[in-house]
Design an enzyme around this catalytic site. Structure first.
Site, PDB file in Angstrom:
ATOM      1  N   ARG A  16      55.958 -26.760 -67.860  1.00 35.52           N
ATOM      2  CA  ARG A  16      56.933 -27.847 -67.738  1.00 35.52           C
ATOM      3  C   ARG A  16      58.312 -27.382 -66.654  1.00 35.52           C
ATOM      4  O   ARG A  16      59.038 -28.419 -66.561  1.00 35.52           O
ATOM      5  CB  ARG A  16      57.669 -28.121 -69.288  1.00 35.52           C
ATOM      6  CG  ARG A  16      56.642 -28.820 -70.359  1.00 35.52           C
ATOM      7  CD  ARG A  16      56.940 -28.464 -71.677  1.00 35.52           C
ATOM      8  NE  ARG A  16      56.650 -27.111 -72.042  1.00 35.52           N
ATOM      9  CZ  ARG A  16      56.826 -26.784 -73.474  1.00 35.52           C
ATOM     10  NH1 ARG A  16      57.411 -27.616 -74.319  1.00 35.52           N
ATOM     11  NH2 ARG A  16      56.732 -25.557 -73.755  1.00 35.52           N
ATOM     12  N   GLY A 137      58.568 -26.021 -83.383  1.00 33.94           N
ATOM     13  CA  GLY A 137      58.005 -25.826 -84.639  1.00 33.94           C
ATOM     14  C   GLY A 137      58.760 -25.891 -85.924  1.00 33.94           C
ATOM     15  O   GLY A 137      59.793 -25.398 -85.776  1.00 33.94           O
ATOM     16  N   TYR A 363      86.708 -12.971 -34.599  1.00 33.63           N
ATOM     17  CA  TYR A 363      85.280 -12.450 -35.005  1.00 33.63           C
ATOM     18  C   TYR A 363      85.317 -10.884 -34.762  1.00 33.63           C
ATOM     19  O   TYR A 363      85.480 -10.380 -33.653  1.00 33.63           O
ATOM     20  CB  TYR A 363      84.171 -13.018 -34.079  1.00 33.63           C
ATOM     21  CG  TYR A 363      83.033 -12.559 -34.480  1.00 33.63           C
ATOM     22  CD1 TYR A 363      82.351 -12.559 -35.971  1.00 33.63           C
ATOM     23  CD2 TYR A 363      82.255 -11.616 -33.752  1.00 33.63           C
ATOM     24  CE1 TYR A 363      81.342 -11.825 -36.333  1.00 33.63           C
ATOM     25  CE2 TYR A 363      80.995 -10.892 -34.068  1.00 33.63           C
ATOM     26  CZ  TYR A 363      80.424 -11.157 -35.437  1.00 33.63           C
ATOM     27  OH  TYR A 363      79.474 -10.537 -35.807  1.00 33.63           O
TER      28      TYR A 363
HETATM   29  C1  UD1 Z   1      57.321 -21.771 -79.537  1.00 31.80           C
HETATM   30  C2  UD1 Z   1      56.870 -21.791 -80.983  1.00 31.80           C
HETATM   31  C3  UD1 Z   1      57.555 -22.994 -81.752  1.00 31.80           C
HETATM   32  C4  UD1 Z   1      59.074 -22.718 -81.781  1.00 31.80           C
HETATM   33  C5  UD1 Z   1      59.332 -22.535 -80.136  1.00 31.80           C
HETATM   34  C6  UD1 Z   1      60.837 -22.019 -80.098  1.00 31.80           C
HETATM   35  C7  UD1 Z   1      54.374 -20.958 -80.964  1.00 31.80           C
HETATM   36  C8  UD1 Z   1      52.924 -21.688 -81.155  1.00 31.80           C
HETATM   37  N1  UD1 Z   1      55.632 -22.165 -80.992  1.00 31.80           N
HETATM   38  O1  UD1 Z   1      56.760 -23.156 -78.926  1.00 31.80           O
HETATM   39  O2  UD1 Z   1      57.226 -22.800 -83.199  1.00 31.80           O
HETATM   40  O3  UD1 Z   1      59.700 -23.721 -82.167  1.00 31.80           O
HETATM   41  O4  UD1 Z   1      58.530 -21.738 -79.576  1.00 31.80           O
HETATM   42  O5  UD1 Z   1      61.267 -22.148 -78.901  1.00 31.80           O
HETATM   43  O6  UD1 Z   1      54.515 -19.914 -81.106  1.00 31.80           O
HETATM   44  N2  UD1 Z   1      53.626 -17.162 -74.123  1.00 31.80           N
HETATM   45  C9  UD1 Z   1      52.951 -16.153 -73.817  1.00 31.80           C
HETATM   46  N3  UD1 Z   1      51.579 -16.432 -73.678  1.00 31.80           N
HETATM   47  C10 UD1 Z   1      50.851 -17.657 -74.053  1.00 31.80           C
HETATM   48  C11 UD1 Z   1      51.715 -18.723 -74.429  1.00 31.80           C
HETATM   49  C12 UD1 Z   1      53.177 -18.344 -74.626  1.00 31.80           C
HETATM   50  O7  UD1 Z   1      53.266 -15.118 -73.296  1.00 31.80           O
HETATM   51  O8  UD1 Z   1      49.786 -17.726 -74.027  1.00 31.80           O
HETATM   52  C13 UD1 Z   1      55.423 -16.852 -74.275  1.00 31.80           C
HETATM   53  C14 UD1 Z   1      56.181 -17.869 -73.354  1.00 31.80           C
HETATM   54  O9  UD1 Z   1      56.268 -17.414 -72.087  1.00 31.80           O
HETATM   55  C15 UD1 Z   1      57.313 -18.350 -73.972  1.00 31.80           C
HETATM   56  C16 UD1 Z   1      56.938 -17.904 -75.569  1.00 31.80           C
HETATM   57  O10 UD1 Z   1      55.757 -17.138 -75.729  1.00 31.80           O
HETATM   58  O11 UD1 Z   1      58.400 -17.126 -73.631  1.00 31.80           O
HETATM   59  C17 UD1 Z   1      56.936 -19.286 -76.247  1.00 31.80           C
HETATM   60  O12 UD1 Z   1      55.832 -20.055 -75.462  1.00 31.80           O
HETATM   61  P1  UD1 Z   1      56.226 -21.634 -75.318  1.00 31.80           P
HETATM   62  O13 UD1 Z   1      54.831 -22.136 -74.744  1.00 31.80           O
HETATM   63  O14 UD1 Z   1      57.614 -21.867 -74.646  1.00 31.80           O
HETATM   64  O15 UD1 Z   1      56.157 -22.310 -76.885  1.00 31.80           O
HETATM   65  P2  UD1 Z   1      57.013 -23.331 -77.516  1.00 31.80           P
HETATM   66  O16 UD1 Z   1      56.311 -24.573 -77.159  1.00 31.80           O
HETATM   67  O17 UD1 Z   1      58.181 -23.499 -77.137  1.00 31.80           O
HETATM   68 CA    CA Z   2      59.381 -22.298 -75.536  1.00 28.54          CA
END
Ligand code: UD1
Ligand code: CA
Length: 464
Positions: A16, A137, A363
């Site tokens: 995003r 979540g 300068y």
């Molecule tokens: C996540 C939570 C959600 C919560 C929100 C809060 C999950 C499934 N959902 O959603 O419940 O309300 O954060 O901000 O956990 N990341 C990885 N590897 C991956 C996917 C993500 O390292 O494969 C890391 C991302 O870099 C990030 C964090 O995990 O720092 C959260 O991932 P993101 O995709 O932003 O989750 P949200 O949709 O925000």
């Molecule tokens: Ca997030």
């Protein structure tokens, strides 16, 4: 805290953000997003693990020393991400911090960790009750107890009405976590292994799930796109300004003042509107920073006055100096104590000694200027011949007259005097006068003769 491991999740694609660089390297008030959870991790734990995307040297560098970086080769979700850290984790509690939720405070996280230990919980979630829970979540409870977390995209209409959200910060009992993660399946809208599902699994296995709420729900906001990045930066900026104001700095217009998280400012310094101070600049006490100044990676001592619109980069300014309005210190400039750099003066890789003055339009490049020197208006240190740069040295108490060019490499001795308008190409010995000018020609009565010629038609074309 005993035996605590922190796992920072930073391997998400950050789709995003629509960016070529990883989301957690985007800056918020002068620090990459990843620096915020790491700052918390460093104060609470000895073992710190960052889960990073593959081949991200820049992220490794941003993580710094004392941090284990593990790669998540395929981005299969937050649960999968935590599993990548398993071998590096200790046997005690595991604190998970998201890499994209930067406004959390150490106090809040410390409260979470302590609550988790005190209750002997299997898992403790940091939650927030927010006005607009969309995208987060939701924390689902039964009889007051947390039973699971449902992601926004997987939630029913009723579940979507729940205002208590998961911040993505959790404290887990290690054994319970690994057991649950082994059972997580990607049967959700995104086909990912969700860490949030571990909560439901632990609860179902009889584990105690605790929830701790953040005091200020703003702390729980995450950065998923650049709009949110700007929103959070505004919050953090206001907090930084508040910290400085409470610490004794006068900020005349907080609405137009931008100070990075990395900046320090001494007491009784006054900051005028439209000022930007960033990249670990250090400002002393009793200074005045005039309107429109931009100060970057620069160290300013005490009682320095910056008149409006000075641009200072990677430089040093000593006590009681005065700069501006409209001056430019380019990298590696050093302005000595009580020195004066006036309007439209540019310094680059140069040192201006104690009490020396360059008040107007000059300068000064690649130069070492001694103490008590006067650099007149319009002086140019000619440091570049189109191919290479050369150095100039000016001794103590020397006087470089207005509109002179000093052609480097060159040395002007102590107490030497360069007459105005000279082009200096030879070293000037100490105490000597150097004049380089064509002799002035004087023609008495020339103007009257010219006027007479101009009015007489026969003489009109004749030249003098
Ligand atoms: C996540 C939570 C959600 C919560 C929100 C809060 C999950 C499934 N959902 O959603 O419940 O309300 O954060 O901000 O956990 N990341 C990885 N590897 C991956 C996917 C993500 O390292 O494969 C890391 C991302 O870099 C990030 C964090 O995990 O720092 C959260 O991932 P993101 O995709 O932003 O989750 P949200 O949709 O925000
Ligand atoms: Ca997030």
């Amino acid at each position: 805290m005993d035996d605590l491991t922190v796992v920072v999740l930073a391997a998400g694609e950050g789709k995003r953000m629509r960016s070529r660089q990883p989301k957690v390297l985007h800056e918020l008030c002068g620090r990459p997003l990843i620096a915020y959870p790491l700052r918390i991790a460093r104060t609470l734990a000895d073992t710190i693990i960052v889960v990073a995307p593959p081949d991200q040297e820049a992220l490794r560098a941003a993580a710094g020393d004392g941090v284990t970086v593990v790669e998540q080769r395929e981005r299969l979700g937050t649960g999968h991400a935590v599993l990548q850290a398993r071998d590096a984790c200790g046997a005690g509690a595991i604190l998970v911090l998201p890499g994209d939720v930067p406004l959390l405070s150490v106090e809040t996280i410390d409260r979470l960790v302590k609550h988790h230990a005190a209750r002997g919980a299997a898992a403790t979630i940091l939650t927030a009750v927010v006005d607009r829970p969309q995208g987060y979540g939701r924390v689902l409870r039964q009889g007051g107890r947390v039973i699971r977390i449902v992601e926004d995209r997987d939630a029913t209409d009723d579940e979507k009405k729940v205002a208590e959200i998961n911040t993505s910060v959790y404290c887990f009992d290690a054994r319970r976590l690994w057991t649950a993660l082994a059972e997580v399946r990607p049967n959700n809208d995104q086909g990912e292994y969700y860490l949030t599902d571990a909560i439901g699994l632990i609860a179902r296995a009889g584990g105690r799930i605790e929830a701790v709420a953040v005091e200020d729900p703003v702390d729980a906001l995450g950065v998923n796109d650049r709009k949110q990045l700007a929103t959070l930066a505004a919050v953090q900026r206001a907090r930084i300004l508040e910290r400085h104001m409470l610490g004794g700095v006068t900020i005349l217009d907080p609405a137009t003042t931008y100070i990075d998280d990395t900046v320090t400012i001494g007491t009784d310094t006054v900051i005028h509107p439209n000022v930007i101070i960033d990249v670990a600049s250090e400002i002393g006490g009793d200074c005045v920073i005039g309107a429109g100044c931009q100060i970057r990676a620069t160290r300013i001592a005490d009682r320095v006055r910056l008149l409006p619109y000075c641009v200072l980069t990677e430089s040093v300014v000593d006590d009681d100096a005065q700069l501006g309005p409209f001056c430019h210190l380019r990298p590696k400039s050093h302005v000595g104590a009580k020195a004066k750099v006036g309007n439209f003066v540019e310094l680059k890789k140069s040192r201006l000694g104690r009490g020396s003055k360059a008040p107007h339009l000059a300068y000064i490049g690649d130069a070492t200027v001694g103490d008590g020197v006067n650099i007149g208006a319009g002086v140019i240190f000619v440091n570049y011949d189109g191919v290479a740069k050369y150095e100039t040295r000016v001794g103590d108490r020397a006087f470089v007259g207005s509109n002179s060019s000093v052609v480097a490499p060159i040395t002007i001795g102590d107490d030497a005097f360069v007459a105005a308008g000279s082009v200096i190409t030879k070293d000037v010995p100490s105490g000597a006068l150097a004049v380089e000018r064509s002799p002035q020609v004087m023609k008495e009565g020339w103007v009257a003769r010219r006027r007479a010629r101009q009015t007489s038609p026969t003489q009109k074309k004749k030249e003098d």
